[in-house]
Scaffold this active site. Structure first.
Site, mmCIF file in Angstrom:
data_model
loop_
_atom_site.group_PDB
_atom_site.id
_atom_site.type_symbol
_atom_site.label_atom_id
_atom_site.label_comp_id
_atom_site.label_asym_id
_atom_site.label_seq_id
_atom_site.Cartn_x
_atom_site.Cartn_y
_atom_site.Cartn_z
ATOM 1 N N ARG A 79 0.846 -1.188 0.000
ATOM 2 C CA ARG A 79 0.000 0.000 0.000
ATOM 3 C C ARG A 79 0.888 1.247 0.000
ATOM 4 O O ARG A 79 1.645 1.472 0.942
ATOM 5 C CB ARG A 79 -0.908 0.002 1.243
ATOM 6 C CG ARG A 79 -1.713 1.265 1.411
ATOM 7 C CD ARG A 79 -2.670 1.179 2.600
ATOM 8 N NE ARG A 79 -3.369 2.430 2.754
ATOM 9 C CZ ARG A 79 -3.123 3.338 3.702
ATOM 10 N NH1 ARG A 79 -2.219 3.108 4.634
ATOM 11 N NH2 ARG A 79 -3.804 4.458 3.744
ATOM 12 N N HIS A 123 -2.755 11.032 0.461
ATOM 13 C CA HIS A 123 -2.228 10.864 1.819
ATOM 14 C C HIS A 123 -1.625 12.216 2.237
ATOM 15 O O HIS A 123 -0.439 12.335 2.503
ATOM 16 C CB HIS A 123 -1.197 9.727 1.843
ATOM 17 C CG HIS A 123 -0.940 9.133 3.203
ATOM 18 N ND1 HIS A 123 -1.052 7.785 3.474
ATOM 19 C CD2 HIS A 123 -0.569 9.697 4.372
ATOM 20 C CE1 HIS A 123 -0.752 7.545 4.747
ATOM 21 N NE2 HIS A 123 -0.445 8.705 5.311
ATOM 22 N N GLU A 169 -7.189 8.789 6.034
ATOM 23 C CA GLU A 169 -7.454 9.480 7.298
ATOM 24 C C GLU A 169 -7.955 10.914 7.152
ATOM 25 O O GLU A 169 -7.268 11.868 7.545
ATOM 26 C CB GLU A 169 -6.203 9.451 8.181
ATOM 27 C CG GLU A 169 -5.686 8.041 8.426
ATOM 28 C CD GLU A 169 -4.549 7.987 9.443
ATOM 29 O OE1 GLU A 169 -4.073 9.053 9.865
ATOM 30 O OE2 GLU A 169 -4.150 6.878 9.803
ATOM 31 N N ASN A 298 -7.272 2.375 9.910
ATOM 32 C CA ASN A 298 -5.929 2.551 10.454
ATOM 33 C C ASN A 298 -6.078 2.656 11.969
ATOM 34 O O ASN A 298 -6.824 3.508 12.459
ATOM 35 C CB ASN A 298 -5.281 3.844 9.932
ATOM 36 C CG ASN A 298 -5.043 3.802 8.432
ATOM 37 O OD1 ASN A 298 -5.263 2.780 7.786
ATOM 38 N ND2 ASN A 298 -4.593 4.908 7.874
ATOM 39 N N TYR A 300 -4.076 2.390 15.914
ATOM 40 C CA TYR A 300 -2.809 2.355 16.646
ATOM 41 C C TYR A 300 -2.940 2.176 18.155
ATOM 42 O O TYR A 300 -2.093 1.567 18.779
ATOM 43 C CB TYR A 300 -2.005 3.646 16.376
ATOM 44 C CG TYR A 300 -1.445 3.694 14.977
ATOM 45 C CD1 TYR A 300 -0.210 3.142 14.687
ATOM 46 C CD2 TYR A 300 -2.174 4.265 13.927
ATOM 47 C CE1 TYR A 300 0.306 3.160 13.403
ATOM 48 C CE2 TYR A 300 -1.669 4.287 12.638
ATOM 49 C CZ TYR A 300 -0.421 3.729 12.382
ATOM 50 O OH TYR A 300 0.087 3.735 11.108
ATOM 51 N N GLU A 372 -3.520 0.180 8.234
ATOM 52 C CA GLU A 372 -2.316 0.552 8.989
ATOM 53 C C GLU A 372 -2.430 0.057 10.418
ATOM 54 O O GLU A 372 -3.481 0.192 11.049
ATOM 55 C CB GLU A 372 -2.131 2.086 9.062
ATOM 56 C CG GLU A 372 -1.596 2.717 7.824
ATOM 57 C CD GLU A 372 -1.429 4.230 7.964
ATOM 58 O OE1 GLU A 372 -1.169 4.714 9.080
ATOM 59 O OE2 GLU A 372 -1.568 4.913 6.934
HETATM 60 C C1 GAL Z 1 -1.065 7.473 10.417
HETATM 61 C C2 GAL Z 1 -0.625 7.986 9.078
HETATM 62 C C3 GAL Z 1 0.725 7.542 8.646
HETATM 63 C C4 GAL Z 1 1.721 7.391 9.775
HETATM 64 C C5 GAL Z 1 1.113 6.783 11.022
HETATM 65 C C6 GAL Z 1 1.990 6.818 12.255
HETATM 66 O O1 GAL Z 1 -1.966 8.355 10.986
HETATM 67 O O2 GAL Z 1 -1.544 7.609 8.079
HETATM 68 O O3 GAL Z 1 1.148 8.401 7.645
HETATM 69 O O4 GAL Z 1 2.427 8.513 9.983
HETATM 70 O O5 GAL Z 1 -0.078 7.398 11.369
HETATM 71 O O6 GAL Z 1 1.902 8.045 12.910
#
Ligand code: GAL
Length: 466
Positions: A79, A123, A169, A298, A300, A372
């Site tokens: 990707r 992006h 995003e 995405n 985290y 992500e």
């Molecule tokens: C996401 C973003 C990425 C990368 C990742 C880690 O929000 O799409 O570009 O930076 O976070 O911060």
């Protein structure tokens, strides 16, 4: 040694991800125009130690080496994003042949190595001219510009690209770019994010319509959008806290997913924002409804959410974690006993599992791709090696959570590790490392980390842990 088989279907798509501004460099080469990130990074005081993406990982010149490494890693799909200002230097008009050539070469290189390209059209690197001359995402005309740019990409690359994402995003674009001012174009406002969000959604819907009406039948690809969302765990079982967590998710993910799956913004946003939240016309609503062939997520991290009492400190939320906190009355906080990455993001795999269920229920069991997931670590290069055990632990935890979600019925179909290599981490510059491959940002040298080998073996074993 015990082997733990995880529940990932045979056709599960395993991939890795990057984005144009974060890796390409060559900011003024190949006929490329300036983007708002070129302008922003060259503005003193915006980025950690004044770092820029002028060179980044020099992927523009080293992409063949990078794709070869990706093939060694064993992923089925890559990707990446297309820099709009390489295709249309000013964001409008005739395509730039050198830009088209670069992505043709990249796509062909992927395919030659048995890797499917997954292209994101936006992006965050908006052509600067569109911002300077036409107010960028604040102007409804942006939807038409984006649609025409998208059509150029479908026309030139769609014979080989079978997975498209319109936007990466939109929440980040709206909140960090136009609300908090910490990302390009650096605007600070309480109302612009909602207008920008509206135009982002319309741009997405127009591009999807164009793909479906002019290209999809022949090219046989799928198209969608990648939204980001953390999990919000209610701070207690008190109704106020449970509602606060739900509201926080609606203001985060619901903002961009509800219009696509339900045809309008979440009722909680409508009730709290009044006239600050734009209204969709019937035609917009029709265009948006169902405008994604898959749910791109995405993800985290996780935070607790509590109902904010008058006068309470909402600074964690105000940092951008929660959007415009005053609109939500939500207080966000972590559990100090959690493990944190170098971004200060908590490692809570079960939060991802819960979010996958939230999506499954709210949006009617859509096919989900985790476009992500990953973490930043200390990553010291010692004797030519990076022993990033923390990252391996992170992936093990989140993959287990994904596998459990599948066993529980969630329709998860793919996973992309963020990121293939260390790169320009936006406002943090090169200070934060997310890669499976270490990049020496002075020499450009690539060194696969321990997590790269871990992924390689994981994929070779058919998605099992030992
Ligand atoms: C996401 C973003 C990425 C990368 C990742 C880690 O929000 O799409 O570009 O930076 O976070 O911060």
């Amino acid at each position: 040694m015990t082997t733990k088989t995880l529940s990932f279907p045979g056709d599960f798509l395993w991939g890795t991800a990057t984005s144009s501004y974060q890796i390409e460099g060559a900011w003024l080469e190949g006929g490329k125009g300036m983007s708002i990130w070129d302008v922003f990074t060259h503005t003193p005081g915006k980025i950690f130690q004044g770092h820029t993406g002028d060179v980044a990982c020099d992927h523009y010149h080293r992409f063949r080496e990078d794709v070869a490494l990706m093939a060694q890693l064993g992923v089925k799909v890559y990707r990446f994003s297309i820099a709009w200002s390489r295709i249309q230097p000013d964001g409008q008009g005739q395509p730039n042949a050198e830009g088209i050539q670069f992505y043709n070469d990249l796509i062909d290189e992927c395919l030659a190595h048995g890797i499917q390209p997954w292209a994101t059209l936006y992006h965050w690197d908006l052509p600067a001219a569109l911002h300077l001359e036409q107010d960028g995402w604040l102007n409804p005309a942006i939807a038409g510009h984006f649609d025409r740019y998208a059509a150029i990409c479908f026309e030139h690359f769609g014979d080989r690209v079978k997975h498209w994402a319109t936007l990466n995003e939109p929440w980040v674009v709206a909140i960090l770019g136009y609300g908090k001012g910490v990302f390009a174009p650096g605007r600070v406002s309480d109302s612009e994010p909602y207008l920008v969000g509206h135009h982002l959604l319309l741009a997405h819907a127009h591009a999807v319509h164009t793909y479906r009406s002019q290209f999809q039948a022949e090219q046989q690809g799928i198209i969608g959008i990648s939204n980001n969302c953390d999990w919000r765990e209610p701070a207690s079982s008190l109704p106020g806290d449970v509602e606060a967590a739900q509201r926080a998710l609606e203001f985060f993910l619901g903002w961009f997913a509800d219009p696509i799956y339900h045809g309008d913004y979440p009722p909680s946003m409508r009730a709290r924002l009044g006239l600050r939240l734009p209204v969709f016309s019937d035609a917009d609503r029709k265009l948006l409804l169902g405008s994604s062939d898959y749910f791109g997520l995405n993800h985290y991290t996780t935070l607790f959410a509590a109902e904010a009492k008058p006068g309470e400190d909402l600074s964690l939320a105000a940092n951008g974690n929660g959007g415009i906190s005053a609109d939500q009355d939500v207080r966000l906080f972590p559990d100090p006993s959690w493990k944190f990455t170098t971004m200060d993001w908590a490692v809570v795999p079960d939060g991802m599992r819960k979010l996958l269920h939230w999506i499954d229920k709210r949006y009617g069991h859509p096919p989900v791709y985790l476009t992500e997931n990953g973490c930043s670590c200390e990553d010291l290069l010692v004797n030519g090696q990076v022993d990033d055990q923390d990252r391996i632990d992170y992936f093990e935890g989140y993959l287990q959570a994904g596998s459990q979600a599948i066993q529980e019925g969630v329709n998860l179909k793919g996973y992309f590790a963020w990121s293939f290599m260390d790169n320009f981490e936006w406002a943090s510059g090169y200070d934060k490392r997310f890669g499976l491959v270490h990049v020496d940002h002075h020499t450009g040298k690539r060194t696969p980390k321990a997590s790269f080998t871990w992924w390689q073996q994981f994929l070779q074993r058919g998605a099992t842990f030992t």
